[in-house]
Design a protein around this motif. Structure first.
Motif, short mmCIF file in Angstrom:
data_model
loop_
_atom_site.label_atom_id
_atom_site.label_comp_id
_atom_site.label_asym_id
_atom_site.label_seq_id
_atom_site.Cartn_x
_atom_site.Cartn_y
_atom_site.Cartn_z
N ASP A 1 1.12 -1.03 -0.15
CA ASP A 1 -0.68 0.24 -0.52
C ASP A 1 0.89 1.23 0.63
O ASP A 1 -0.33 2.42 -0.03
N ASN A 2 2.67 0.80 -0.31
CA ASN A 2 2.89 2.52 -0.84
C ASN A 2 3.46 3.20 -1.16
O ASN A 2 4.00 2.50 -2.93
N PRO A 3 2.66 4.22 -1.72
CA PRO A 3 2.15 4.60 -3.58
C PRO A 3 3.29 4.80 -4.13
O PRO A 3 3.95 4.96 -5.51
N ALA A 4 4.72 5.02 -2.56
CA ALA A 4 6.49 5.93 -3.23
C ALA A 4 6.52 3.88 -4.31
O ALA A 4 7.23 4.41 -5.28
N ILE A 5 6.87 2.71 -3.92
CA ILE A 5 7.12 1.43 -4.66
C ILE A 5 5.94 1.49 -5.39
O ILE A 5 7.13 0.54 -6.39
N VAL A 6 4.34 1.52 -5.48
CA VAL A 6 4.06 1.44 -6.02
C VAL A 6 4.39 2.05 -7.99
O VAL A 6 4.63 1.58 -9.08
N LEU A 7 4.50 3.45 -7.71
CA LEU A 7 6.16 3.85 -9.03
C LEU A 7 6.17 4.09 -8.83
O LEU A 7 6.73 4.28 -10.20
N ALA A 8 6.88 3.97 -7.89
CA ALA A 8 8.28 3.42 -8.51
C ALA A 8 9.00 2.85 -9.74
O ALA A 8 9.53 1.89 -10.38
N TYR A 9 7.61 1.16 -9.24
CA TYR A 9 7.57 -0.46 -9.95
C TYR A 9 7.00 0.72 -11.40
O TYR A 9 7.64 -0.18 -12.06
#
Length: 280
Positions: A113-121
């Motif tokens: 649920d971490n948006p930073a990780i999701v968007l970095a992916y």
């Protein structure tokens, strides 16, 4: 509780029971809460919270943002590789590895649920897909078809996605524990075969023939596309379960990540399959 073939969804909050083909219907088990006293049971020790529950709108919004970032990154990657073909291999290898690491961190570190990780992916996979698409479709790397082939792969990917969404929403195929086991088993099978093909390629030219463009490679790609398509049913069901369980709004980022992982796999397989016919 059904599980999903997509590992990203497995560590997201879940609720026993749940439904199918509803995407946000009333909370399961509500009747049990009011069974004895006719009113909801309240935990006197629970901390009050202002965080709202996840809705289907959250899923659509977060998934749209993630795919938008991925598309922009892929376009940038494609343009950069077009102007300097030497960037193709670093973008494919680097983007693929970084994307894999981020998915593993999100999954096993419970940071879906971490948006930073999701968007970095999304950024990493965008650079991976942009460079890979160029390599599959440009004559410099033995490819053919150009931008037309990429457009066909994109349309095919979203066609399958929305088709399976309709199948899920209409209940044409029910997500049952048996179906889940079959899809997970098939997924494990193709992963083992793909890994075996890579290992065999070090000793035999063309490996096991699963990626050389021949009849066996075409069949293998069709099987992978089919498994990816059916995986969407499990992903939709997992999202449905989260909405029913009133998971926090930020859990929608985890759903977006899971759906994007499946979409990326499906796009690569469709692009690969189309490239086989272009090279004939």
């Amino acid at each position: 509780m059904r599980t999903t073939s997509n590992p990203v969804f497995r560590n997201l909050p879940k609720q026993e029971g749940g439904g199918y083909a509803t995407f946000g219907s009333a909370t399961a088990g509500a009747a049990q809460v009011t069974q004895q006293f006719g009113q909801p049971q309240v935990d006197p020790w629970a901390r009050p919270t202002t965080e709202r529950s996840m809705t289907i709108d959250d899923v659509v919004t977060k998934t749209g943002i993630t795919l938008g970032v991925l598309a922009i990154s892929a376009l940038v990657s494609y343009v950069l590789v077009h102007s300097n073909t030497g960037l193709a291999a670093p973008f494919v290898i680097g983007g693929g590895l970084i994307g894999l690491v981020l998915v593993l961190v999100a999954t096993f570190g419970r940071k879906m649920d971490n948006p930073a990780i999701v968007l970095a992916y999304a950024v990493a996979e965008g650079f991976f897909l942009g460079a890979l698409s160029f390599m599959f479709t440009d004559i410099t790397f033995g490819g053919a078809g150009g931008a037309t082939l990429i457009a066909q792969a994109v349309l095919g990917t979203f066609g399958v996605f929305f088709g399976m969404l309709v199948v899920y929403r209409t209940g044409a195929i029910r997500v049952t524990p048996r179906l889940t086991r079959m899809i997970v088993g098939a997924l494990v099978g193709v992963l083992v075969l793909a890994l075996g093909n890579i290992i065999a390629s070090f000793f035999i030219e063309g490996g096991l023939g699963l990626r050389d463009g021949g009849p066996l490679a075409i069949i293998f790609s069709l099987v992978c596309i089919g498994i990816a398509a059916f995986s969407f049913l499990l992903d939709f069901d997992s999202a449905d379960q989260l909405i029913r369980a009133q998971a926090p709004e930020k859990a929608a980022w985890g759903v977006a990540l899971g759906l994007t992982v499946t979409l990326v796999w499906l796009y690569v397989e469709i692009l690969r399959l189309l490239s086989y016919f272009q090279n004939d």
